[in-house]
Enzyme design. Sequence first.
Site, PDB file in Angstrom:
ATOM      1  N   TYR A 116      -7.518  -0.181  33.590  1.00 56.19           N
ATOM      2  CA  TYR A 116      -8.302  -0.143  34.821  1.00 56.19           C
ATOM      3  C   TYR A 116      -9.441  -1.142  34.731  1.00 56.19           C
ATOM      4  CZ  TYR A 116      -5.897   4.364  35.447  1.00 56.19           C
ATOM      5  OH  TYR A 116      -4.953   5.360  35.558  1.00 56.19           O
ATOM      6  N   HIS A 180       0.467   5.343  28.823  1.00 54.83           N
ATOM      7  CA  HIS A 180       0.343   5.152  30.272  1.00 54.83           C
ATOM      8  C   HIS A 180       1.696   5.048  30.956  1.00 54.83           C
ATOM      9  CE1 HIS A 180      -2.867   3.484  33.250  1.00 54.83           C
ATOM     10  NE2 HIS A 180      -2.011   4.270  33.855  1.00 54.83           N
ATOM     11  N   GLY A 263      -2.296  12.163  47.804  1.00 60.18           N
ATOM     12  CA  GLY A 263      -1.432  11.112  48.318  1.00 60.18           C
ATOM     13  C   GLY A 263      -2.100   9.752  48.326  1.00 60.18           C
ATOM     14  N   GLY A 265      -5.088   9.092  48.830  1.00 54.02           N
ATOM     15  CA  GLY A 265      -6.034   9.031  49.941  1.00 54.02           C
ATOM     16  C   GLY A 265      -5.448   9.375  51.287  1.00 54.02           C
TER      17      GLY A 265
END
Length: 388
Positions: A116, A180, A263, A265
């Site tokens: 990230y 990940h 979802g 957002g």
Amino acid sequence: MDKNKPNAGSNANEHPGVARRDFLINSALAGAMLTVASPAWAASSDQPQATKSTPQAGQAQMKTRKLGTLEVSEMGAGCMSISANYGPAASTAQGIETIRAAHEKGVTFFDTAEVYGPYTSEELVGAALAPIRDQVKIATKFGFAIDGTAGLNSRPERIKQVAEASLKRLKTDRDLFYQHRVDPNVPIEDVAGAIRELIQEGKVLHFGLSEPSAGTIRRAHAIQPVTAVQTEYSVMERSPERNGVLAACEELGIGFVPWGPMGMGYLTGKIDASTRFDPKTDLRSTFDRFSPENLAANMPFVALLKQFGEKKGATPSQIALAWLLAQKSFIVPIPGTRNIDHLNENLGALRVELTPDDLRAFGTALAALTVHGGRMNEMQMGLVDQTT
């Protein structure tokens, strides 16, 4: 998850001799191929001071849940969207303020990953949680090749390099470490073996997997017990119920951490067919489910959440989170946001009680709906483990 316009806002086992070290690698959306320019999360004079973790007046008392043997708050905090992948990075001060506010309200479980930013999310989380490190559990992840190459890299030597670097960025020697994405070129037994060695060295306490298949979970767990599995799971994305992943977690006593619990957002009700996502900073711009036609076609899901929200005095986000919490006692969602109002809204889901009758009615209505569009793009889905 918090998306600011035009990206749409969202609400959006301790090892002997290791002093309470926890580092759980979670989650969320793999932004491996997207490098977002972000400021360094260095400590500065404008950063808010650490605050005591106590519930505010009128706030529901935070309960805890078990991810395997790891005890965390019943709702965690995904930190990705603060600094990468869902729009431009927030400022250092805003990110630290939000993370510390979450802790003040009872959140003790924070999720990040090396990829990230890359790196900037871990740096932010490390800076924000350093003063209260003994009061929280941190999850981070390894597995992407972000050393000038592309794709996946879970070779044991790479895992150990990432662990050392992540520990420095997070300012801690405590770990819950997720893979990940499952690397098809490295046997999962080798990955689990590398984590077992890190646990024996006291650098990692817990082993996690993100987006694995049920078969991979079982093979990994046979070598090194898996504490938590992280996979997208929401009212709109229910594949863990069908592909055996949720069942494997329940059978083996593994915790389940849904990323994208709203979802990405969409289920907040703050996104519609007119919403556009910046292809330079927002991964959703490439996802079929977020095309204008599918944003419109999936509106019945939002309408259903609003309908139940009106009955319960709750927002769509709160119903979406309350539904997840009601599915299994070992589920700990990690909604992400950079906005304290959205944080408060998310945590308000803990006050929403869905009765058995509510859940049956909701399930019946949900079964009649069809999801339009795949959850990620072809490249991202190609990294999701499909092995048996």
